[in-house]
Motif scaffolding. Structure first.
Motif, PDB file in Angstrom:
ATOM      1  N   ARG A   1       0.812  -1.211   0.000  1.00 57.88           N
ATOM      2  CA  ARG A   1       0.000   0.000   0.000  1.00 57.88           C
ATOM      3  C   ARG A   1       0.851   1.270   0.000  1.00 57.88           C
ATOM      4  NH1 ARG A   1      -4.868  -1.594   4.254  1.00 57.88           N
ATOM      5  NH2 ARG A   1      -5.272  -3.681   3.411  1.00 57.88           N
TER       6      ARG A   1
ATOM      7  N   THR B   1       3.273   4.398  -1.373  1.00 55.94           N
ATOM      8  CA  THR B   1       2.993   5.398  -2.399  1.00 55.94           C
ATOM      9  C   THR B   1       4.203   5.793  -3.234  1.00 55.94           C
ATOM     10  OG1 THR B   1       3.365   7.178  -0.799  1.00 55.94           O
ATOM     11  CG2 THR B   1       1.109   6.367  -1.038  1.00 55.94           C
TER      12      THR B   1
ATOM     13  N   GLU C   1       3.669   4.978  -6.970  1.00 55.78           N
ATOM     14  CA  GLU C   1       2.755   5.880  -7.654  1.00 55.78           C
ATOM     15  C   GLU C   1       3.381   7.257  -7.858  1.00 55.78           C
ATOM     16  OE1 GLU C   1      -0.841   5.966  -5.455  1.00 55.78           O
ATOM     17  OE2 GLU C   1      -1.363   3.881  -5.874  1.00 55.78           O
ATOM     18  N   GLN C   2       4.046   7.762  -6.835  1.00 58.63           N
ATOM     19  CA  GLN C   2       4.629   9.108  -6.962  1.00 58.63           C
ATOM     20  C   GLN C   2       5.769   9.146  -7.964  1.00 58.63           C
ATOM     21  OE1 GLN C   2       5.142  11.685  -3.731  1.00 58.63           O
ATOM     22  NE2 GLN C   2       3.519  10.825  -2.480  1.00 58.63           N
TER      23      GLN C   2
END
Length: 500
Positions: free
Chosen positions: A164, A166, A169-170
């Motif tokens: 989960r 980030t 994604e970033q």
């Protein structure tokens, strides 16, 4: 204006994968900082298995004990399963550690964290990464800590922040995904009748219940329901739901109380399309995610760290070849792809439909067959891994793992495990006339390379071997020139570059 805190590598995520990476980096002389949102190691039941190749590589880096020198020759094996079907045996040479190590993820995390702190890593708990921004020569990282926001700058950032997290994604890294087909639950409970469920794998016409004995009389229960897709993992799970699901699958009422660590999961799978985006890299569940069966998740993540650490450290120090860091993805992403594929195959076999009984019977027979069982055991334990060659004219031995062999050196008795403890690439010369030529060629790479003249106790494949810090053979003397191979890994001493 407060200046950002400078470090060489920021590791986002302080689970076992992130802590091991940090410990390795600082051992290689790299300044590493870990950002971990949790205040302490989680006691939530997670992985409990480390497989053979992971155990073997950790022993070569000094995190796990090596076998006693007096250990007899031959092989050792440990029982395991494939899709819950018993009969598989994971086998390894007797000169290696036990092929299946049972140790909790929390215990492994504490071990790596203590090693990382002792070596000088900065471990910042209760610090959450909230943003990263890539610049041409560094990465800006914004974190939120107990006292507010903190800015960092690093040469590289590694996302080891789990499923989960980030960072992926970033960094703009896309993933290939596989939709969930199984709804699963887990939790620690107390059974009203301690004998209502025996430890082990229970398959019925309604699904699976996997039972493990925990401390203080608690029972670890995991269920798998194949009649509905995975529910939202974020939705809270109640004791009544777990009790109802367990009872439905077992076909009788299973009373339970005192719940802890209740959660949902599924067979949803994800594989990052890239493990590197400029100065941001991924490792562990941040890069690959799959159904937790077969004990492969933690092992795969730790092998990511062991592969990445020495390459990233050499890159930061300027002693790596220009392409070395890119080889992390070319070596580790296919490994994760294979794990996801075999886990998906196991999930298919676990479907309790009667039409699959004949296939399960076939697999059961393969498990006890020398050839079929060895193939599956090598796949599950990652001992069948052969890395892609990097030499212009590779030897047949290049890319294979060098098993632990006893050696007689100028300093006395040794073996492969002990000689790799330093973490440098290792050139083994076995006392032939050509050894002097190889030793002369190696001088250009100076302290990045350790040269050892040795007499093997057993037969070795070639008169000279170049071994990577993770135990894989990088070059053998029946292939092309040593110079070309070393140039594919290392920068010539005196010709180092700045990080990046």
């Amino acid at each position: 204006m407060v200046r950002p805190i400078r470090t060489q590598v920021v590791v986002v995520g302080g689970g076992p994968v992130g802590m091991l990476l940090a410990a390795e980096l600082v051992r290689y002389g790299v300044d590493a900082l870990v950002l971990e949102r949790e205040a302490s190691t989680s006691k939530r039941p997670k992985a409990t298995t480390l497989h053979a190749r992971t155990v073997q590589t950790l022993a070569r880096r000094g995190y796990l004990p090596a076998p006693e020198p007096s250990r007899p020759s031959g092989t050792v094996s440990s029982p395991f399963h494939f899709a819950g079907i018993p009969g598989l045996r994971i086998t390894a040479p007797a000169a290696e550690p036990e092929p299946v190590l049972k140790r909790t993820q929390a215990d492994i995390e504490r071990l790596f964290e203590s090693r990382a702190r002792a070596a000088g890593a900065r471990v910042l708990r209760e610090h959450r990464m909230v943003g990263i921004r890539q610049l041409p020569d560094r990465v800006a990282v914004l974190a939120e800590g107990p006292r507010g926001p903190v800015d960092y700058e690093a040469d590289y950032v590694v996302g080891a922040d789990g499923a989960r997290g980030t960072v992926r994604e970033q960094a703009g890294i896309l993933s290939d995904t596989y939709d969930a087909s199984v709804s699963a639950m887990m939790g620690l409970v107390r059974l009203d009748d301690p004998h209502a469920l025996s430890a082990g794998w229970h398959r019925t016409a309604n699904g699976w219940v996997v039972v493990g004995e925990a401390a203080d009389g608690e029972t670890h229960i995991r269920t798998a329901n194949f009649t509905q897709p995975g529910a939202d993992r974020g939705r809270p799970l109640s004791l009544e739901e777990l009790r109802r699901e367990t009872s439905h699958i077992m076909g009788r009422d299973i009373a339970m109380s005192s719940p802890r660590w209740l959660s949902r999961f599924s067979d949803y799978a994800r594989l990052a399309r890239a493990y590197r985006e400029r100065r941001v890299l991924l490792a562990g569940d941040a890069a690959h995610l799959h159904f937790p069966i077969g004990g492969q998740g933690l092992s795969t993540g730790l092998l990511d760290s062991l592969n990445l650490a020495w390459k990233l450290a050499a890159t930061v120090r300027g002693s790596a070849s220009e392409s070395l860091l890119d080889s992390y993805e070319t070596e580790r992403r296919p490994a994760a792809e294979r794990v996801i594929a075999n886990v998906r195959a196991q999930v298919s076999l676990m479907n309790p439909e009667v039409r699959l009984d004949s296939l399960r019977s076939l697999i059961s027979g393969l498990l006890v067959d020398d050839r079929g069982g060895s193939h599956l055991a090598g796949m599950i334990s990652a001992q069948d891994t052969v890395l892609p060659a990097r030499s212009p004219a590779p030897s047949p031995w290049e890319g294979k793992f060098l098993q632990n062999i006893a050696l007689t050196t100028e300093s006395g008795p040794a073996d492969v495990i002990s000689l790799l403890q330093e973490g440098r690439m290792l050139l083994l010369l076995f006392g032939t006339d050509a050894a002097g030529q190889h030793e002369k060629a190696a001088r250009r790479w100076g302290c990045s390379l350790r040269v050892v003249r040795a007499e093997p106790v057993a037969v070795v494949p070639c008169e000279a071997l170049l071994v990577r810090p993770d135990g894989y053979i990088a070059w053998a003397s029946d292939g092309g020139g040593l110079d070309e191979t070393l140039a594919a890994y290392l920068a010539v001493e005196g010709d180092v570059r700045s990080a990046g």
